[in-house]
Motif scaffolding. Structure first.
Motif, short mmCIF file in Angstrom:
data_model
loop_
_atom_site.label_atom_id
_atom_site.label_comp_id
_atom_site.label_asym_id
_atom_site.label_seq_id
_atom_site.Cartn_x
_atom_site.Cartn_y
_atom_site.Cartn_z
N ALA A 264 0.84 -1.20 0.00
CA ALA A 264 0.00 0.00 0.00
C ALA A 264 0.87 1.26 0.00
O ALA A 264 0.59 2.22 -0.73
CB ALA A 264 -0.92 0.00 1.22
N ILE A 265 1.93 1.26 0.79
CA ILE A 265 2.83 2.40 0.81
C ILE A 265 3.50 2.56 -0.55
O ILE A 265 3.64 3.69 -1.06
CB ILE A 265 3.90 2.22 1.92
CG1 ILE A 265 3.24 2.35 3.29
CG2 ILE A 265 5.00 3.26 1.78
CD1 ILE A 265 4.19 2.18 4.44
N SER A 266 3.92 1.46 -1.16
CA SER A 266 4.60 1.54 -2.46
C SER A 266 3.71 2.17 -3.52
O SER A 266 4.16 3.04 -4.28
CB SER A 266 5.00 0.13 -2.91
OG SER A 266 5.53 0.14 -4.21
N VAL A 267 2.44 1.75 -3.58
CA VAL A 267 1.56 2.21 -4.66
C VAL A 267 0.97 3.59 -4.37
O VAL A 267 0.85 4.43 -5.26
CB VAL A 267 0.43 1.19 -4.88
CG1 VAL A 267 -0.62 1.73 -5.84
CG2 VAL A 267 1.01 -0.11 -5.42
N VAL A 268 0.62 3.84 -3.11
CA VAL A 268 -0.14 5.06 -2.79
C VAL A 268 0.76 6.16 -2.25
O VAL A 268 0.78 7.28 -2.78
CB VAL A 268 -1.26 4.75 -1.78
CG1 VAL A 268 -2.06 6.01 -1.47
CG2 VAL A 268 -2.18 3.68 -2.35
N ARG A 269 1.54 5.88 -1.19
CA ARG A 269 2.29 6.95 -0.52
C ARG A 269 3.67 6.46 -0.11
O ARG A 269 3.95 6.28 1.07
CB ARG A 269 1.52 7.43 0.71
CG ARG A 269 0.18 8.07 0.35
CD ARG A 269 -0.57 8.53 1.58
NE ARG A 269 -1.84 9.14 1.22
CZ ARG A 269 -2.74 9.59 2.09
NH1 ARG A 269 -2.51 9.47 3.38
NH2 ARG A 269 -3.87 10.15 1.67
#
Length: 347
Positions: A305-310
């Motif tokens: 999730a961090i990689s793709v979004v923030r």
């Protein structure tokens, strides 16, 4: 989920040996009849036992407390005894963990769908995490022959389980950019073998489940072992693709995004693959309980999730360095605790 609480099991641990399936350990002596460790198991309720896994399947078809006639061999003498099935999960710990992990991963999937960029990689990751959550939440429980819900549950389990790794591999092929302009071809190469495995496993397993027999069980188990081996192929292939994408990254932003994917995959999936899946393939047993391995999956969902979004939300190098330090400190503390216990425990 209620069927998980209702799932029964044999009151002993079976294991495969060159001479057949034998009793390795007794879990409940009162419920095990006259069975002892080392007894060779021949039949369960009149049905021949071909493999260790067959005992789990036959147990799933019954209920907790059911009396089962077991035929076994001891010192070349064939004997009979009656056992009673015990709860597969004696405490609610497993259910609490899978519910928590499953719904957290599902929540992260929704977060990616709402906050991620409207592109194929985000959508693929969303479905990957949905399949992940479904696999965790629909873990096998008690079933009934000729029951539509039981058939549906097992089919969805195979589909979502296989879908996790197939979607992960496809995600690595399109993130952070597609490795080929022919996206349909990449999808076909990724998903067709996976769907073929799901179709084969489902046919054999659901046929036996419908009849309450072991007619196709050995064929199913062969495909299931191939399926579990394919987890390493799909995950290993995906990791190699991510590493290659990292080496070819054209910007620092891409490298940081891919670092989160590599870190999350390594930390989150390694315990499950090497301490749960691989021992099951090689020894038909687990090194750690399934629920403990499941908890590591939160790392996978969080890092993706961090990689793709923030990806700028946290510094990946700082996180990795801290993880190493905390891991070493934890290991030292556990070692000290173990030594103290050995020193002061009564002999």
């Amino acid at each position: 989920l209620p069927s998980v609480f209702q799932r029964p099991r044999a009151p002993f641990i079976p294991v495969e040996r060159p001479n057949g399936v034998v009793v390795e350990r007794i879990l409940d002596s009162k419920a095990s009849g006259s069975l002892n460790p080392g007894d060779k198991l021949l039949a369960w309720g009149g049905t021949r036992i071909p493999l260790t896994e067959a005992i789990e399947f036959l147990g799933d078809l019954s209920s907790i407390g059911t009396a089962v006639s077991v035929t076994f061999e001891r010192n070349k003498n064939v004997e009979h005894t009656e056992i009673r099935l015990v709860p597969y999960y004696p405490t609610p710990r497993f259910l609490f963990i899978v519910v928590f992990v499953g719904f957290v991963i599902w929540g992260i999937a929704i977060f990616i769908l709402l906050q991620g960029p409207p592109a194929l990689p985000s959508l693929t990751l969303y479905w990957t995490l949905v399949a992940f959550a479904v696999t965790i939440l629909i873990t096998p429980g008690a079933v009934s022959p000729r029951d539509f819900i039981s058939l549906l549950e097992r089919f969805l389990f195979f589909l979502s389980y296989m879908g996790v790794v197939a979607l992960f591999l496809f995600f690595t092929l399109v993130y952070p950019r597609a490795r080929s302009a022919n996206v349909p071809f990449m999808a076909g190469v990724t998903f067709i073998p996976a769907l073929a495995l799901v179709a084969g496993m489902s046919y054999f397993h659901l046929s036996d489940l419908w009849r309450g027999s072991l007619e196709h069980f050995e064929s199913f188990q062969l495909l299931f072992d191939v399926f579990q081996g394919s987890l390493f192929v799909y995950m290993g292939g995906g990791i190699l693709i991510v590493i290659q994408s990292y080496r070819r990254a054209e910007s620092n932003e891409e490298r940081r995004r891919l670092q989160w994917v590599i870190w999350g995959t390594a930390i989150g999936s390694a315990p499950f693959l090497f301490l749960h899946v691989l021992p099951q393939i090689l020894f038909s047993s687990y090194l750690i309980p399934e629920e403990y391995a499941t908890m590591f999956f939160l790392v996978v969902a969080f890092s993706y999730a961090i990689s793709v979004v923030r990806y700028r939300f946290l510094d990946i190098e700082l996180v990795i360095n801290r993880s190493i330090v905390y891991g070493i400190l934890t290991l030292l503390l556990l070692t000290m605790y173990f030594l103290v216990v050995l020193l002061f425990a009564p002999m």
